[in-house]
Design a protein around this motif. Structure first.
Motif, PDB file in Angstrom:
ATOM      1  N   UNK A  46       0.833  -1.192   0.000  1.00 14.06           N
ATOM      2  CA  UNK A  46       0.000   0.000   0.000  1.00 14.06           C
ATOM      3  C   UNK A  46       0.869   1.243   0.000  1.00 14.06           C
ATOM      4  N   UNK A  59       7.354 -10.278  -8.653  1.00 16.43           N
ATOM      5  CA  UNK A  59       6.825 -11.171  -7.623  1.00 16.43           C
ATOM      6  C   UNK A  59       7.885 -11.632  -6.637  1.00 16.43           C
ATOM      7  N   UNK A  60       9.092 -11.147  -6.825  1.00 18.74           N
ATOM      8  CA  UNK A  60      10.151 -11.636  -5.950  1.00 18.74           C
ATOM      9  C   UNK A  60       9.896 -11.195  -4.518  1.00 18.74           C
ATOM     10  N   UNK A  61      10.214 -12.090  -3.604  1.00 14.48           N
ATOM     11  CA  UNK A  61      10.008 -11.777  -2.206  1.00 14.48           C
ATOM     12  C   UNK A  61      11.144 -10.893  -1.711  1.00 14.48           C
ATOM     13  N   UNK A  62      10.785  -9.777  -1.113  1.00 15.87           N
ATOM     14  CA  UNK A  62      11.810  -8.776  -0.795  1.00 15.87           C
ATOM     15  C   UNK A  62      12.794  -9.293   0.251  1.00 15.87           C
ATOM     16  N   UNK A  63      12.294 -10.056   1.211  1.00 15.70           N
ATOM     17  CA  UNK A  63      13.189 -10.504   2.273  1.00 15.70           C
ATOM     18  C   UNK A  63      14.094 -11.627   1.800  1.00 15.70           C
ATOM     19  N   UNK A  65      14.132  -8.445  15.237  1.00 16.06           N
ATOM     20  CA  UNK A  65      13.667  -7.195  15.834  1.00 16.06           C
ATOM     21  C   UNK A  65      13.477  -7.399  17.325  1.00 16.06           C
ATOM     22  N   UNK A 105      12.888 -11.265  18.073  1.00 20.07           N
ATOM     23  CA  UNK A 105      12.035 -12.117  17.252  1.00 20.07           C
ATOM     24  C   UNK A 105      12.607 -12.164  15.845  1.00 20.07           C
ATOM     25  N   UNK A 106      12.428 -13.265  15.210  1.00 20.76           N
ATOM     26  CA  UNK A 106      12.847 -13.395  13.821  1.00 20.76           C
ATOM     27  C   UNK A 106      11.701 -12.931  12.922  1.00 20.76           C
ATOM     28  N   UNK A 107      12.021 -12.074  11.999  1.00 20.55           N
ATOM     29  CA  UNK A 107      10.975 -11.532  11.143  1.00 20.55           C
ATOM     30  C   UNK A 107      10.871 -12.297   9.820  1.00 20.55           C
ATOM     31  N   UNK A 108      11.186 -13.525   9.846  1.00 20.85           N
ATOM     32  CA  UNK A 108      11.149 -14.304   8.604  1.00 20.85           C
ATOM     33  C   UNK A 108      10.232 -15.500   8.767  1.00 20.85           C
ATOM     34  N   UNK A 109       9.586 -15.803   7.702  1.00 22.82           N
ATOM     35  CA  UNK A 109       8.759 -17.006   7.659  1.00 22.82           C
ATOM     36  C   UNK A 109       9.668 -18.209   7.406  1.00 22.82           C
ATOM     37  N   UNK A 162      10.497 -18.643   3.788  1.00 22.19           N
ATOM     38  CA  UNK A 162      11.441 -17.663   3.255  1.00 22.19           C
ATOM     39  C   UNK A 162      12.878 -18.117   3.484  1.00 22.19           C
ATOM     40  N   UNK A 174       1.316 -13.725  10.538  1.00 19.72           N
ATOM     41  CA  UNK A 174       2.073 -14.955  10.344  1.00 19.72           C
ATOM     42  C   UNK A 174       1.174 -16.190  10.435  1.00 19.72           C
ATOM     43  N   UNK A 186       4.100 -15.610  -2.095  1.00 18.28           N
ATOM     44  CA  UNK A 186       5.197 -15.247  -1.206  1.00 18.28           C
ATOM     45  C   UNK A 186       4.675 -14.332  -0.098  1.00 18.28           C
ATOM     46  N   UNK A 199       5.622 -11.383   0.691  1.00 24.35           N
ATOM     47  CA  UNK A 199       5.387 -10.019   0.203  1.00 24.35           C
ATOM     48  C   UNK A 199       4.023  -9.910  -0.445  1.00 24.35           C
ATOM     49  N   UNK A 212       5.351  -9.303  10.078  1.00 23.94           N
ATOM     50  CA  UNK A 212       4.727 -10.609  10.268  1.00 23.94           C
ATOM     51  C   UNK A 212       3.815 -10.642  11.483  1.00 23.94           C
TER      52      UNK A 212
END
Lengths: 480, 869
Positions: free
Chosen positions: A1, A356-360, A432, A449-453, A456, B804, B823, B825, B849
């Protein structure tokens, strides 16, 4: 957004400055990489074109011309001739504004629709049509406000006064205090009457933001004017919030006519494909008919391609709005060059990949092995403790365990080095702190905390260049 | 003009000059000829005497009130000094809506003779600021150019209804000596007999100076007049009778003739007085320090009595000429002191005027433009001028005697008018003034209701005006307006368009149906307050769109109508709206501006209003103040509300405050006790309209324009009544229905009336929730995401989940649906899109997340929308 908004603002600014060269706009959209390329192409074109105007263009000229045309289309610099799939809304709005312009009837209306559904485009088309009417042309005053620019009533009032060219404007400056401006404007609007004053169209973009102004003074007054025998006004609000009416205070709400025009695209995929085709096709009046025929043919063929269709469907599934489609096509079109003068499947695939690439995941590719190992350690901690926060000490222990037990390729790192790597991750916001405010805790024990799935991390590992196999295996193993 | 006098807010001390010139034992008043005003920090005193034009302190420092001083008296205790005056108004004091009656731009120095019965013409003597010079300009002449800014011009008469040509005699101070009413008062009161003959002789001896002449005249006349004035108040009761008796044109002329003999007499008189001047010349020491305004005063001490004696004779000889009745009256007056003496009052006034006229007359040869004030200021200048004058007079005796002849022609015409017709007319005015003494100007603050700052009026502003074109800053004062359209608005063409125009909320209906009771209550409330001249508050509440403001406006409109027809006193209507101001304190500014056209800061405005509403000034008009959206005037200390409700309770405020707000219990909820208590219990609440009322409203608006089917109307009104009872809503729906009918009509070619189906469609458009449509039109991923949200909610048993958690569900659902998983994103983008539509409620996006998600729609709605797909 956020991206979306930024783009809109950029366009706003560009519009304020007036028409500008396409190159400039490209840059403002952030695709510098391609902007340079275009310049090379467009550079020599005008000289040659003037020489042989009527004759068939060279390949390069054709391409540059086609790109220019499509860029205008895709960057929303030009209104489409007719809004797609919004006929009833278009009629309704046009009729409404025509009555304000011609009969001096005051109205208020909200145009509601999700982002990218074509609210501004619809309004633009309606206004264009309205202004082409003889009797409306010189009779209507237009005031355009944007909730993102006019962040409070004071600024909004100044802007209205300035745009209406009322008397307390000298040059571009508006005089008087806030209170005086308000009194002044109300006085001005009060003086008019239905039959003799010029109707004023107030366009309030991001209408919901105006509802957050103090007391909703501006909205109350505009809507009050629209409900009383004063200067005829039409208040047009554009918003993407469906619950916008609930934001209005009850007395403001009562003064609003409750007329809402909803823009929901009920487009099917087939129609979507048609739109894509139409968007990419060159118009029949293109100077080089041969080139345009070729181009259009390639576009038709492209749309029938399975892979392309798959990409478009994914995009369609993601969102129906045309803005995302445009950014996709935009990237594809910009890949066209002299070496391949038509739009190819590969261009679209590449564009899709970029979009569509995932930024992280992208960020992860740039990490060092040590940092990657720390990420994996955190992932394991997450798995073990079911998403509970961890601290550096825990991560370090996990990492040490891995080095001792499984690692063959990675040597032992000093703790300060590991700490440094951890802090880098912190800077990248891949981890974070749980509560950012508290600094009393020693750094090693601050909860993170880990900000990743999960996915990912795995994806990044797959694509990571020359990733040691023991690290990969460690990541894949169920428990550290 | 005398701005700085008022500006500086100096302490002024007021002192009587000389001894009382008359006394009214019944009223226990002592009349004085003049009063000296000494200002702190200034060496010279200013003097005002009867007949002079004076400035009186008002609300507006730049434009003090102008009046002609008629009498000065003190009460028994001798402390309170009172002045009886004839008012003049400035243009800025004329009600704004009446100003255009003038038909031209007022001259900046123009004032109008004020003829209004309802105006109190007694003022506190201590509000007098000083003297001012006024010139009469005949109606057909243009205003003289190049005169001093301090001179005011009077051309027309303002009688609160219209501007009329001013009869110069009204203006002209009565040249008393020549046309005094046959009053035998002087000797009685004064009892200072001076041999008549000796005076005559001295007059013969013939040092004829105008100055002395004037003083003499004045003195004598005043002696009588002041005395007779004592009856004035008593005469009030008869004013009506009196008025009827007041002679019209021909009568006046007749009297004029009758009076003419006095001319000669007065001349003798004059001569005698001139002799006095001789004696006075010895008093020049006094004169040296006193300005011309004072000359008469200082002089008077000795000669007064002489004059008195002189006058007796001519007057008595003259009296038989006069109508019997009046003569008789006067006799009565003098002896029995019955309260019927109208004549006397007239007589009294004229001489007072005469004094001033004479004074100016005497100045005129030397310095026409000089104002009394300027003279006062420079005593040396004055004394030298007097000397010069005397010299001149000495040199030009012959010429003066000629001039005197001229004067005989000239002055008597005026004086005769004055003495005969005017005598009565003035008396009339006088009595009328007296009658309504308490109604208008207070002794201290004369009315300021319509006072406005006409920029061009005050001398200071004129230079600004000159420079104005050069500076671009003026636009702030310009009246704003939306440019007018080039082509006129088209009139409605067919029945539906006509109906639509009538149904627009803005169209003013002929009547307000269904609010008769409320209308009557408010009407009675305001009317009674206006008639009684008291104040009060009323609180009106009701949900939006129930006709609160419209009803009050209707009340005011009909009250104004009856005021136009003089059924009730005039009143001033002011409206403010809490929503139309940026800050509660702006209320003061707006009220002040609408009341007086002044601009001020909120604090200053509050002070001015406070002063205005608390001053014990019988103002002539009640103010009706409508405060809309009262709740927005709330401040922490609530002082705005407090003041609004406190002012009406003041004894002299004459303020009616009508307040409107949405909530019924506003006073209890947000007002502190002292505010709520002042608001009182006069409350009214407007109930939401019932469906019958709504139907009636639409029907009355349509007014026999047949555009709706009965059933359709009933449906609309029932639906709206059930939802809100908001008349605006009802009208809007009907309007929309006509549009729908118009569009569909071309296709279906139905009855041409708005039917049930159209109304239903309009209702659907306005009231149906758009959430379901939005969900149906959402993209596949968005729908999946919503489903994932619900799945996660069910799993957690909570109505909240983090992104998440939902994302995991989402990916699982994707696989179930055979779609390629998105993904993070993309998932986040989908989530944000739903959030921007407010299908989901989201936390800030920086939580990434861990941002928490809630549904803004009920789960059932979501499932319903997704199932129907």
């Amino acid at each position: 957004m956020a991206n979306c908004l930024r783009l809109k603002i950029n366009l706003c600014i560009v519009r304020f400055r007036g028409p500008q060269s396409a190159t400039c706009c490209q840059r403002s959209c952030g695709h510098r990489k391609y902007a340079g390329q275009w310049r090379e192409i467009t550079g020599p074109a005008p000289v040659k074109m003037s020489k042989r105007r009527s004759a068939a263009l060279t390949g390069a000229q054709g391409i540059s011309l086609a790109q220019k045309l499509l860029r205008e289309r895709l960057c929303h610099q030009k209104l489409p001739d007719q809004p797609v799939g919004l006929d009833s809304q278009y009629k309704h709005l046009l009729e409404l504004l025509r009555r304000t312009a011609v009969h001096g009837e005051s109205n208020s209306v909200l145009i509601v629709g999700p982002r990218g559904s074509g609210k501004t485009m619809l309004l633009g088309c309606v206004l264009r049509e309205l202004m082409s009417l003889k009797e409306a042309q010189k009779n209507v005053l237009l005031v355009e406000l944007n909730g993102l620019l006019q962040t409070d009533d004071k600024i909004a009032l100044k802007e209205i006064t300035r745009q209406l060219h009322l008397e307390n404007v000298v040059g571009d400056k508006v005089f008087g205090s806030f209170a005086e401006n308000l009194a002044f404007l109300l006085e001005a609007l009060k003086k008019g009457d239905k039959s003799s004053s010029r109707p004023v169209l107030f366009v309030l973009d991001e209408f919901d933001l105006f509802a957050h102004h103090k007391n909703q003074t501006l909205l109350y007054n505009l809507l009050d004017v629209s409900q009383s025998a004063q200067t005829p006004v039409a208040v047009l609000g554009l918003t993407c919030r469906l619950d916008v009416l609930e934001l209005l205070e009850k007395r403001v709400k009562s003064r609003f006519s409750h007329r809402q025009i909803h823009l929901f695209s009920s487009l099917s995929f087939a129609q979507y494909l048609d739109v894509v085709r139409a968007q990419l096709s060159l118009p029949p009046d293109f100077p080089d008919p041969k080139f345009s025929d070729e181009w259009n043919h390639s576009v038709t063929k492209l749309c029938e391609d399975k892979t392309v269709e798959e990409i478009l469907r994914r995009n369609f599934n993601g969102s129906k709005d045309f803005r995302s489609l445009h950014s996709l096509l935009f990237l594809a079109v910009s890949r066209v060059s002299v070496s391949h003068s038509t739009l190819r499947e590969a261009d679209l695939i590449e564009a899709w990949r970029l979009i569509s690439v995932d930024s992280k995941a992208n960020v992860l590719h740039g990490l060092s092995i040590l940092e990657l190992c720390l990420i994996i350690a955190m992932k394991h901690l997450n798995d073990t403790y079911d998403g509970e926060p961890f601290n550096f000490q825990m991560v370090h222990n996990e990492f040490k365990k891995f080095i001792q037990r499984k690692s063959h390729s990675i040597h032992k790192f000093e703790k300060p080095v590991v700490m440094k790597a951890f802090e880098h991750l912190l800077q990248l916001e891949l981890v974070r702190p749980v509560d950012s405010g508290v600094c009393k805790v020693q750094r090693e024990y601050q909860l993170m905390r880990l900000m990743l799935e999960h996915g990912q991390v795995m994806e990044a590992l797959q694509k990571y260049p020359q990733c040691p196999t023991d690290v990969k295996q460690w990541a894949l193993s169920a428990f550290g | 003009m005398s701005r700085y006098i008022t500006r500086l807010r100096m302490r002024r001390t007021y002192k009587w000059n000389g001894r009382p010139v008359g006394e009214d034992r019944k009223l226990k008043r002592k009349y004085y000829e003049s009063m000296s005003i000494s200002v702190e920090g200034k060496t010279e005193d200013a003097t005002v005497s009867s007949g002079q034009y004076i400035l009186i302190e008002g609300d507006d420092d730049d434009n003090p009130f102008v009046a002609q001083l008629h009498k000065l008296y003190t009460d028994d205790s001798g402390k309170k000094k009172t002045a009886v005056v004839q008012w003049f108004v400035r243009m800025c004091e004329v009600p704004q809506n009446k100003r255009k009656l003038l038909g031209r731009d007022p001259h900046p120095q123009e004032i109008f003779f004020y003829q209004d019965r309802s105006c109190d013409n007694e003022v506190d003597g201590e509000t007098i600021l000083g003297a001012v010079q006024i010139e009469y300009v005949p109606a057909e002449n243009s205003f003289p150019e190049g005169k001093s800014k301090d001179i005011l011009f009077v051309k027309l008469l303002w009688d609160t209804k219209s501007f009329k040509a001013l009869d110069p005699e009204l203006m002209q101070p009565p040249q008393s000596p020549k046309s005094p009413p046959p009053s035998s008062r002087g000797p009685q009161t004064r009892a200072l007999p001076t041999p008549d003959l000796s005076v005559m002789k001295r007059a013969m001896s013939g040092t004829l100076t105008r100055g002395s002449m004037s003083t003499g005249k004045m003195n004598s006349s005043e002696a009588e007049s002041l005395h007779s004035a004592s009856k004035l108040s008593a005469a009030k009761a008869l004013s009506a009778k009196r008025r009827s008796r007041a002679s019209s044109g021909p009568h006046v002329r007749k009297k004029l003739d009758l009076c003419s003999p006095t001319k000669n007499v007065s001349r003798d008189d004059v001569l005698g007085e001139i002799l006095d001047e001789h004696t006075e010349k010895t008093l020049t020491s006094k004169l040296n320090t006193s300005p011309t305004g004072r000359i008469s005063i200082s002089i008077r001490l000795t000669p007064l009595n002489l004059n008195e004696e002189e006058r007796v004779f001519p007057l008595s000889s003259h009296s038989p000429d006069k109508p019997k009745l009046t003569a008789h009256d006067k006799d009565d007056a003098t002896r029995a002191r019955t309260p019927s003496r109208r004549k006397d009052s007239a007589a009294l006034r004229e001489p007072a005027l005469a004094a001033l006229a004479e004074e100016e007359h005497e100045d005129s040869p030397i310095q026409t433009a000089a104002t009394p004030r300027s003279k006062r200021k420079s005593a040396q200048l004055v004394s030298s001028r007097i000397r010069k004058q005397l010299n001149v007079l000495g040199n030009k005796v012959d010429r003066l005697s000629d001039g005197d002849d001229d004067d005989d022609c000239f002055i008597p015409t005026k004086t005769d008018l004055q003495s005969s017709s005017d005598e009565e007319e003035e008396a009339k005015i006088d009595s009328e003034d007296e009658l309504i003494v308490k109604k208008r100007r207070g002794s201290r603050t004369p009315r300021s209701t319509e006072k406005t700052r006409v920029t061009a009026r005050t001398p200071r502003k004129t230079p600004i005006k000159k420079t104005a074109p050069a500076t671009p800053r003026t636009p702030r004062h310009a009246t704003p307006s939306i440019p007018s359209r080039s082509a006129p608005a088209r009139k409605p063409g067919n029945v539906l368009e006509e109906a639509r125009a009538r149904l627009h909320v803005s169209s003013v209906p002929e009547s307000l149906p269904c609010r008769e009771q409320e209308f009557q209550d408010i009407y009675n409330f305001v009317e009674s307050k206006v008639i009684d001249g008291t104040g009060g508050c009323m609180y009106i509440s009701g949900v939006p769109g129930t006709g609160k403001t419209a009803t009050v406006h209707e009340v005011v409109r009909s009250l104004q109508q009856s005021a136009e027809q003089d059924e009730i006193p005039h009143f001033h209507f002011i409206e403010i709206n809490g929503m139309k101001m940026t800050d509660p304190h702006q209320a003061y500014v707006q009220i002040l501006q609408k009341l007086t056209d002044q601009k001020a800061t909120p604090d200053h405005a509050a002070a001015l209003l406070e002063k205005r509403f608390s001053a014990p000034a019988p103002k002539k008009e009640t103010t009706v103040l409508l405060v809309d959206e009262l709740d927005l005037l709330w401040t922490r200390k609530q002082n705005v509300m407090y003041n609004l409700f406190d002012w009406p309770t003041r004894r002299n405020a004459r303020l009616v405050v009508l307040t409107i707000a949405n909530t019924m219990d506003l006073p209890e909820r947000i007002m502190i006790n002292r505010v709520a208590s002042r608001l009182g219990l006069t409350r009214m609440s407007f109930q939401p309209y019932t469906f019958k009322q709504l139907q009636q409203i639409i029907t009355s608006r349509l007014n026999r324009v047949k555009a709706f089917e009965e059933d359709a109307l009933q449906l609309v009104s029932r639906k709206v009544a059930a939802l809100s009872g908001d008349a605006r809503r009802c009208l809007d729906i009907c309007r929309r229905a006509t549009e729908i009918c118009e569009h569909s009509g071309s296709q279906k070619n139905g009855s041409g009336l708005v039917g049930m189906s159209h109304v239903m469609e309009a209702l659907d458009e306005m009231f149906s929730s758009s959430y379901i449509a939005a969900i149906r039109c959402a993209s596949v991923q968005e729908q999946l995401f919503l489903r994932a949200v619900i799945a996660e909610f069910r799993r957690l048993g909570l109505e909240e989940a983090t992104f998440q958690q939902v994302f995991v569900q989402h990916q699982a659902l994707c696989r179930v649906e055979g779609l390629q998983p998105v993904s993070v994103s993309e998932g986040l983008a989908v989530c944000q899109r739903l959030g921007s539509c407010r299908l989901l409620l989201l936390e800030g996006s920086r939580l990434d997340l861990f941002l928490r998600i809630r549904l803004n729609v009920s789960q059932d709605d979501v499932l319903y929308a997704l199932k129907a797909d």
